[in-house]
Design an enzyme around this catalytic site. Structure first.
Site, mmCIF file in Angstrom:
data_model
loop_
_atom_site.group_PDB
_atom_site.id
_atom_site.type_symbol
_atom_site.label_atom_id
_atom_site.label_comp_id
_atom_site.label_asym_id
_atom_site.label_seq_id
_atom_site.Cartn_x
_atom_site.Cartn_y
_atom_site.Cartn_z
ATOM 1 N N GLY A 58 0.825 -1.201 0.000
ATOM 2 C CA GLY A 58 0.000 0.000 0.000
ATOM 3 C C GLY A 58 0.860 1.253 0.000
ATOM 4 C CB CYS A 85 5.208 -4.102 0.312
ATOM 5 S SG CYS A 85 6.046 -2.507 0.010
ATOM 6 C CE1 TYR A 86 0.946 1.053 5.655
ATOM 7 C CE2 TYR A 86 -0.558 -0.817 5.784
ATOM 8 C CZ TYR A 86 -0.160 0.436 6.215
ATOM 9 O OH TYR A 86 -0.860 1.068 7.215
ATOM 10 C CG HIS A 172 5.475 -5.674 -4.581
ATOM 11 N ND1 HIS A 172 4.197 -5.552 -4.090
ATOM 12 C CD2 HIS A 172 6.134 -4.544 -4.222
ATOM 13 C CE1 HIS A 172 4.078 -4.390 -3.471
ATOM 14 N NE2 HIS A 172 5.237 -3.766 -3.532
ATOM 15 C CD GLU A 174 2.593 -8.511 -5.553
ATOM 16 O OE1 GLU A 174 2.288 -7.357 -5.238
ATOM 17 O OE2 GLU A 174 3.314 -9.237 -4.842
ATOM 18 C CG ASP A 230 -15.816 -8.783 -20.787
ATOM 19 O OD1 ASP A 230 -15.016 -9.723 -20.951
ATOM 20 O OD2 ASP A 230 -15.461 -7.618 -20.569
ATOM 21 C CE LYS A 370 -11.606 -8.594 -21.317
ATOM 22 N NZ LYS A 370 -12.922 -8.232 -21.915
#
Length: 514
Positions: A58, A85-86, A172, A174, A230, A370
């Site tokens: 964050g 992180c945060y 991070h 990810e 979609d 998606k």
């Protein structure tokens, strides 16, 4: 929808721009994930009974007044926690450590030395490259925690507490820039949380059909069909669940691509046998957009008008409106309740719906990204012509026309965009990139055509590479292709005398210009 999976990973959002990416990485491993605000009710989290909790990064500093903090009781539930992180800094402060502003911030690629004693780093090499994004650092370790990695500028870049089952990393895992990031997430999911791979699109389809049938009963449903991926997958999935109780409405709002209406009528009437009504309301939409230039107002105006059209075309026994809302639409449209995540943009089918809407919503894809939607479409045996189509925004050309939307400006952009798509497909690039399109800018420039001076419009071209639309890099299209696009647009589209190419990535830019 988490009931379709025996294991759920809860991600608490502290405002990171990567929080959706965390959710994607978990799902890629076959485990269901859900993203909730950092201050989500403790009792509701207990009811959810997640197999693991991930605390996102964050933008705040934990020592600031009113910095976001989760309920400390979460750490007494015995549920494994991965703090990023945060999140790691918040855990530090909660358990008696200290966090201070770092004299030297770390942003970007950093060399990290992992400690193999930590289960996250099992069988890791001595050094790996990781992606840092922080201006604070841990000065004093929290009580009961063991240091498990460092970088040149961060002595406590990772830690863990076996007794409390808490693991923290300052970087991070990810993002693709972090080496072995996928392995860290796998170790957390399968070694630490003991998750099983139970999340799949096949199970999603089966559960969705049951949910739709239970929610709708014998009532009628209308679906706003745009022809994009979609809404098309939404329509076919709902049709599989309730058959002729579904009627699709294709709204010709004057903001469509060239020949879009004809293509949709042909594909859905002939291929799927779905009831289809075409609402010819272009003038109504353009009248509503007159003198509207603010991007958010455009989206809300279009959303309101869509619902007015659906209400008008719906029969008396219709109670439900189906939409192809996706997970990123929801998160980008509404900031976490009481949370630090900023509203990036509202989507016409999320943030642009009026409170007085008579119809109840059915949004079966609301929890999907998606690429997951495309997989659902393939499992439903939909043609690649639809499934592999590049994304097109719900508000259509209105958010690719900067400034006021008029019929004349729509026609200019429609012709320019048709050329972009034609040449991108002809060159073989269409299937290689995430999205490619034209944008009409709200300015004119001086040019020379023939022997005369012109003062005409500027068209920008945008092409990006992405896997899920959450982050994107601009595509380095060949110079010859760009030259062809520029030449054709300027020569063939009346009112354009200049073409430019957008070389911005997301973040900091978004994919669409509005």
């Amino acid at each position: 929808m988490s009931a379709i999976s025996s294991d759920t990973i809860l991600i608490l959002d502290f405002g990171s721009q990567y929080n959706q990416l965390i959710a994607r990485r978990v799902r890629e491993k076959g485990v269901y994930s859900i993203l909730l605000p950092f201050d989500h009710s403790f009792e509701k989290i207990k009811e959810l009974n997640p197999s693991g909790i991930i605390l996102s990064g964050g933008p705040n500093s934990v020592y600031e007044k009113d910095a976001p903090v989760c309920d400390k009781r979460l750490f007494d539930l015995g549920i494994p926690v991965l703090a990023i992180c945060y999140g790691m800094q918040m855990v530090t402060q909660m358990f008696g450590g200290s966090v201070v502003s770092s004299p030297k911030a770390e942003y970007g690629h950093t060399v990290f030395a992992p400690d193999a004693r930590c289960p996250l780093f099992k069988d890791f090499p001595e050094k790996i490259g990781v992606w840092m994004s922080h201006g604070d650092r841990i000065e004093k370790m929290p009580v009961g925690f063991v240091e498990s990695g460092l970088s040149d500028n961060t002595p406590f870049a990772a830690f863990f507490n076996v007794e409390k089952n808490i693991y923290g990393v300052q970087f991070h895992p990810e993002v693709t820039h972090t080496e072995m990031g996928h392995s860290m997430i796998e170790h957390f999911l399968f070694d630490i949380c003991q998750c099983k791979k139970s999340w799949s699109m096949t199970s999603f389809i089966e559960q969705s059909i049951q949910d739709i049938q239970a929610r709708v009963g014998k009532d009628q449903v209308i679906c706003g069909l745009s022809g994009g991926v979609d809404s098309a997958v939404t329509a076919v999935l709902i049709h599989k669940a309730i058959g002729d109780q579904l009627t699709c409405i294709f709204v010709d709002n004057g903001l469509l691509r060239k020949n879009e209406r004809e293509k949709v009528e042909q594909i859905f009437r002939k291929n799927f046998g779905i009831r289809l009504i075409v609402a010819d309301v272009a003038k109504e939409f353009l009248d509503k957009l007159k003198n509207v230039t603010d991007p958010e107002m455009k989206r809300k105006c279009i959303g309101y008008t869509f619902v007015d059209v659906f209400d008008r075309y719906a029969q008396k026994d219709v109670r439900f409106l189906a939409q192809g809302t996706l997970y990123p639409d929801v998160i980008e449209s509404v900031s976490a309740k009481g949370g630090p995540t900023a509203v990036i943009k509202s989507h016409h089918n999320v943030g642009g719906l009026p409170e007085h809407m008579k119809l109840k919503l059915v949004e079966p894809l609301r929890e999907l990204f998606k690429d997951e939607v495309r997989e659902v479409g393939r499992l439903l045996q939909m043609p690649s012509e639809i499934i592999d189509r590049q994304p097109f925004p719900g508000p259509g050309l209105a958010v690719r026309i900067l400034g006021e939307v008029t019929e004349e400006r729509c026609n200019i952009l429609r012709e320019a965009d048709a050329i972009v798509l034609e040449e991108i497909k002809k060159s073989g690039w269409y299937s290689k990139i995430w999205q490619s399109f034209a944008i009409l800018l709200p300015l004119k420039t001086v040019g020379v055509m023939g022997d005369g001076r012109t003062y005409e419009n500027v068209v920008a071209i945008r092409a990006v590479d992405s896997t899920d639309g959450m982050t994107a890099d601009w595509t380095p299209l060949p110079h010859a292709l760009l030259a062809c696009l520029s030449r054709r647009i300027i020569n063939e589209v009346d009112g354009v005398n200049r073409v430019v190419y957008d070389i911005s990535s997301k973040p900091p830019a978004t994919i669409e210009w509005e």
